[in-house]
Design a protein around this motif. Sequence first.
Motif, PDB file in Angstrom:
ATOM      1  N   ALA A 170       0.833  -1.205   0.000  1.00  0.00           N
ATOM      2  CA  ALA A 170       0.000   0.000   0.000  1.00  0.00           C
ATOM      3  C   ALA A 170       0.864   1.249   0.000  1.00  0.00           C
ATOM      4  N   ASP A 171       2.021   1.178   0.656  1.00  0.00           N
ATOM      5  CA  ASP A 171       2.917   2.335   0.789  1.00  0.00           C
ATOM      6  C   ASP A 171       4.341   1.857   0.508  1.00  0.00           C
ATOM      7  N   MET A 172       4.831   2.137  -0.694  1.00  0.00           N
ATOM      8  CA  MET A 172       6.142   1.645  -1.111  1.00  0.00           C
ATOM      9  C   MET A 172       7.240   2.109  -0.159  1.00  0.00           C
ATOM     10  N   ALA A 173       7.256   3.393   0.184  1.00  0.00           N
ATOM     11  CA  ALA A 173       8.323   3.920   1.042  1.00  0.00           C
ATOM     12  C   ALA A 173       8.335   3.234   2.401  1.00  0.00           C
ATOM     13  N   ALA A 174       7.170   3.035   3.000  1.00  0.00           N
ATOM     14  CA  ALA A 174       7.100   2.384   4.315  1.00  0.00           C
ATOM     15  C   ALA A 174       7.590   0.950   4.233  1.00  0.00           C
ATOM     16  N   SER A 175       7.216   0.246   3.181  1.00  0.00           N
ATOM     17  CA  SER A 175       7.636  -1.139   3.033  1.00  0.00           C
ATOM     18  C   SER A 175       9.149  -1.243   2.830  1.00  0.00           C
ATOM     19  N   LEU A 176       9.698  -0.402   1.966  1.00  0.00           N
ATOM     20  CA  LEU A 176      11.139  -0.461   1.709  1.00  0.00           C
ATOM     21  C   LEU A 176      11.940  -0.102   2.957  1.00  0.00           C
ATOM     22  N   THR A 177      11.457   0.846   3.736  1.00  0.00           N
ATOM     23  CA  THR A 177      12.135   1.199   4.992  1.00  0.00           C
ATOM     24  C   THR A 177      12.201  -0.007   5.918  1.00  0.00           C
ATOM     25  N   PHE A 178      11.103  -0.724   6.044  1.00  0.00           N
ATOM     26  CA  PHE A 178      11.058  -1.916   6.889  1.00  0.00           C
ATOM     27  C   PHE A 178      12.066  -2.958   6.422  1.00  0.00           C
ATOM     28  N   TYR A 179      12.052  -3.281   5.143  1.00  0.00           N
ATOM     29  CA  TYR A 179      12.930  -4.341   4.643  1.00  0.00           C
ATOM     30  C   TYR A 179      14.401  -3.924   4.631  1.00  0.00           C
ATOM     31  N   ARG A 180      14.668  -2.638   4.516  1.00  0.00           N
ATOM     32  CA  ARG A 180      16.055  -2.175   4.673  1.00  0.00           C
ATOM     33  C   ARG A 180      16.534  -2.418   6.096  1.00  0.00           C
ATOM     34  N   ARG A 181      15.653  -2.276   7.068  1.00  0.00           N
ATOM     35  CA  ARG A 181      16.017  -2.542   8.469  1.00  0.00           C
ATOM     36  C   ARG A 181      16.397  -4.002   8.679  1.00  0.00           C
ATOM     37  N   LEU A 182      15.917  -4.869   7.824  1.00  0.00           N
ATOM     38  CA  LEU A 182      16.269  -6.291   7.888  1.00  0.00           C
ATOM     39  C   LEU A 182      17.544  -6.589   7.106  1.00  0.00           C
ATOM     40  N   GLY A 183      18.169  -5.556   6.558  1.00  0.00           N
ATOM     41  CA  GLY A 183      19.451  -5.722   5.901  1.00  0.00           C
ATOM     42  C   GLY A 183      19.402  -5.901   4.393  1.00  0.00           C
ATOM     43  N   LEU A 184      18.222  -5.784   3.793  1.00  0.00           N
ATOM     44  CA  LEU A 184      18.151  -5.941   2.344  1.00  0.00           C
ATOM     45  C   LEU A 184      18.705  -4.698   1.653  1.00  0.00           C
ATOM     46  N   ARG A 185      19.447  -4.930   0.596  1.00  0.00           N
ATOM     47  CA  ARG A 185      20.002  -3.833  -0.206  1.00  0.00           C
ATOM     48  C   ARG A 185      18.991  -3.480  -1.288  1.00  0.00           C
ATOM     49  N   ILE A 186      18.342  -2.360  -1.076  1.00  0.00           N
ATOM     50  CA  ILE A 186      17.292  -1.894  -1.979  1.00  0.00           C
ATOM     51  C   ILE A 186      17.786  -0.591  -2.597  1.00  0.00           C
ATOM     52  N   PRO A 187      17.647  -0.434  -3.902  1.00  0.00           N
ATOM     53  CA  PRO A 187      18.177   0.758  -4.555  1.00  0.00           C
ATOM     54  C   PRO A 187      17.705   2.058  -3.907  1.00  0.00           C
ATOM     55  N   ALA A 188      18.639   2.996  -3.742  1.00  0.00           N
ATOM     56  CA  ALA A 188      18.305   4.318  -3.198  1.00  0.00           C
ATOM     57  C   ALA A 188      17.343   5.016  -4.146  1.00  0.00           C
ATOM     58  N   GLY A 189      16.417   5.768  -3.589  1.00  0.00           N
ATOM     59  CA  GLY A 189      15.471   6.522  -4.396  1.00  0.00           C
ATOM     60  C   GLY A 189      14.315   5.719  -4.951  1.00  0.00           C
ATOM     61  N   ALA A 190      14.211   4.453  -4.562  1.00  0.00           N
ATOM     62  CA  ALA A 190      13.171   3.585  -5.109  1.00  0.00           C
ATOM     63  C   ALA A 190      11.790   3.830  -4.504  1.00  0.00           C
ATOM     64  N   GLU A 191      11.727   4.633  -3.482  1.00  0.00           N
ATOM     65  CA  GLU A 191      10.487   4.816  -2.724  1.00  0.00           C
ATOM     66  C   GLU A 191       9.308   5.315  -3.563  1.00  0.00           C
ATOM     67  N   THR A 192       9.575   6.004  -4.648  1.00  0.00           N
ATOM     68  CA  THR A 192       8.486   6.551  -5.468  1.00  0.00           C
ATOM     69  C   THR A 192       8.195   5.711  -6.707  1.00  0.00           C
ATOM     70  N   GLU A 193       8.878   4.591  -6.847  1.00  0.00           N
ATOM     71  CA  GLU A 193       8.679   3.728  -8.012  1.00  0.00           C
ATOM     72  C   GLU A 193       7.463   2.817  -7.815  1.00  0.00           C
ATOM     73  N   PRO A 194       6.791   2.418  -8.888  1.00  0.00           N
ATOM     74  CA  PRO A 194       5.662   1.501  -8.771  1.00  0.00           C
ATOM     75  C   PRO A 194       6.080   0.032  -8.645  1.00  0.00           C
ATOM     76  N   HIS A 195       7.335  -0.267  -9.013  1.00  0.00           N
ATOM     77  CA  HIS A 195       7.875  -1.628  -8.937  1.00  0.00           C
ATOM     78  C   HIS A 195       9.347  -1.517  -8.540  1.00  0.00           C
ATOM     79  N   VAL A 196       9.748  -2.305  -7.540  1.00  0.00           N
ATOM     80  CA  VAL A 196      11.128  -2.279  -7.049  1.00  0.00           C
ATOM     81  C   VAL A 196      11.584  -3.717  -6.876  1.00  0.00           C
ATOM     82  N   GLU A 197      12.868  -3.963  -7.177  1.00  0.00           N
ATOM     83  CA  GLU A 197      13.436  -5.298  -6.991  1.00  0.00           C
ATOM     84  C   GLU A 197      14.758  -5.207  -6.243  1.00  0.00           C
TER      85      GLU A 197
END
Length: 130
Positions: A13-40
Amino acid sequence: MTLRFDVVEIVVADMAASLTFYRRLGLRIPAGAETEPHVEATLPGGLRLAWDTAETIRSFDSSWTPPQGGHRMALAFTCDGPEEVDATFAELTGAGYAGHVKPFDAPWGMRYAVVLDPDGNPVDLFARLS
């Protein structure tokens, strides 16, 4: 034909909130991805974890609706030891994420806990007991 398991996708529902959570678990997620509709993110071993907004899913499946009444999948993260299960659970719940199952010594020989990601998906934390 050779099929190969490659991607686990999470609808958010909220890309930025989800990516923040998974980054806290140590996943390397591309910077600036928070506004994208699809992130890998590519995980160790090559498996990919992907996030899609509900709007992205509805763009090709207009009948899609969020699941109701409980979860149908969970992600599980192994920790280096039982103390890391406790520390990670404390760090995430201290940051405001919902703790679903507090850390405990499971009868199957693991220290186990469950937190919920921002969309309510369970994320298991576990480590083998020595």
